[in-house]
Scaffold this active site. Structure first.
Site: not given
Ligand SMILES: NC(=O)c1ccc[n+]([C@@H]2O[C@H](COP(=O)([O-])OP(=O)(O)OC[C@H]3O[C@@H](n4cnc5c(N)ncnc54)[C@H](O)[C@@H]3O)[C@@H](O)[C@H]2O)c1
Length: 249
Positions: A38, A64-65, A156, A160, A191
């Site tokens: 992360d 950083d991805v 987004y 995706k 989240t």
């Molecule tokens: N929560 C939802 O409802 C939901 C629904 C569909 C998809 N998603 C997907 O699930 C994944 C996780 O989301 P989440 O809900 O846990 O969000 P979150 O914001 O709680 O966590 C996201 C994490 O990604 C990290 N991050 C951001 N940019 C980064 C980078 N450049 N390099 C490395 N790490 C980085 C952040 O620091 C954070 O720890 C995402 O891809 C999101 O699009 C979430």
């Protein structure tokens, strides 16, 4: 039931929060060695410590991805520490609402860099190690919004949707290499990312979930663990919805 995953090694991106942290806990409890990757070092270190406190094996690596050189360093670090890399969960992602016309060039490029290029760089960086080892499994976390469209989240949806098809293309490129690549499409998961939704969008989404509740990060992580395990040995290029029934309506 998932004995084959014990002592395997997974890199989980975005592991400092939400769904990624849920993955670290679920994979760690299953006996998988977890690399929590992360940009948030303090939170990431604390998630890794939580896995170790629960009896698992985990370490944090800063990544950083959106930067390919960061990926190369993270893979080298994983191989030098654990000697292998079996699974990758490309989970890191950002969400910010904006419609097509109002979206700025800078905000579009930023979302593409993390949500789309980040997933491409991740697969590109780990597959050589998986080829050397004779196999592996990759799970890309897309979204329900990678399958359906809606108003007000244009970039987004675009990123995706790209994750969904990059998954299938990578799966076909490596279908005979012992490497399976699948995508997961979460619905609404509880989240911190949800704080970025407008109140109207949040209410509209909740009203549409057939199960009548948000999902938990662990409910997504268990689907990923299944896809990484030998239980899913004949599954590749698949898109698995984890959405409380949303897409069935
Ligand atoms: N929560 C939802 O409802 C939901 C629904 C569909 C998809 N998603 C997907 O699930 C994944 C996780 O989301 P989440 O809900 O846990 O969000 P979150 O914001 O709680 O966590 C996201 C994490 O990604 C990290 N991050 C951001 N940019 C980064 C980078 N450049 N390099 C490395 N790490 C980085 C952040 O620091 C954070 O720890 C995402 O891809 C999101 O699009 C979430």
């Amino acid at each position: 039931m998932l004995e084959d995953v014990v002592n395997k090694v997974v890199v989980i991106t975005g592991a400092a929060s939400g769904i990624g942290a849920g993955h670290a806990r679920v994979f760690g409890a299953a006996g998988v060695k977890v690399v929590c990757a992360d940009i948030q070092a303090d939170q990431g270190e604390s998630v890794a410590a939580g896995v170790r406190d629960a009896g698992g094996d985990a370490r944090f690596t800063e990544l950083d991805v959106s930067k390919l050189d960061n990926w190369q360093a993270a893979v080298e670090d994983t191989l030098s520490h654990y000697g292998r890399l079996d699974f990758l969960v490309n989970n890191a992602g950002i969400y910010r609402p904006a419609g097509l016309v109002e979206e700025s060039e800078e905000a579009w490029q930023h979302m593409v860099a993390i949500n789309q290029s980040g997933v491409m760089y991740g697969m590109k960086s780990v597959i050589p190690a998986m080829l050397k080892a004779g196999g592996g499994a990759i799970v890309n976390i897309s979204s329900l919004y990678g399958i359906i469209g809606s108003a007000g989240s244009f970039s987004y949806h675009a990123t995706k949707g790209a994750v969904r098809l990059m998954t299938k293309a990578a799966a076909m490129e490596h279908v005979n290499d012992g490497i399976r690549v699948n995508s997961i499409h979460p619905g609404q998961i509880d989240t911190p990312i949800l704080a970025n939704l407008t109140p109207e969008l949040d209410a509209a989404i909740k009203a549409r979930i057939p199960m009548g509740r948000l999902g938990a990060p662990e409910e997504v992580a268990r689907a990923s663990l299944f896809l990484c395990s030998d239980m899913a040995s004949y599954i590749t290029g698949e898109e698995l919805r984890v959405d409380g029934g949303w897409c069935a309506t």
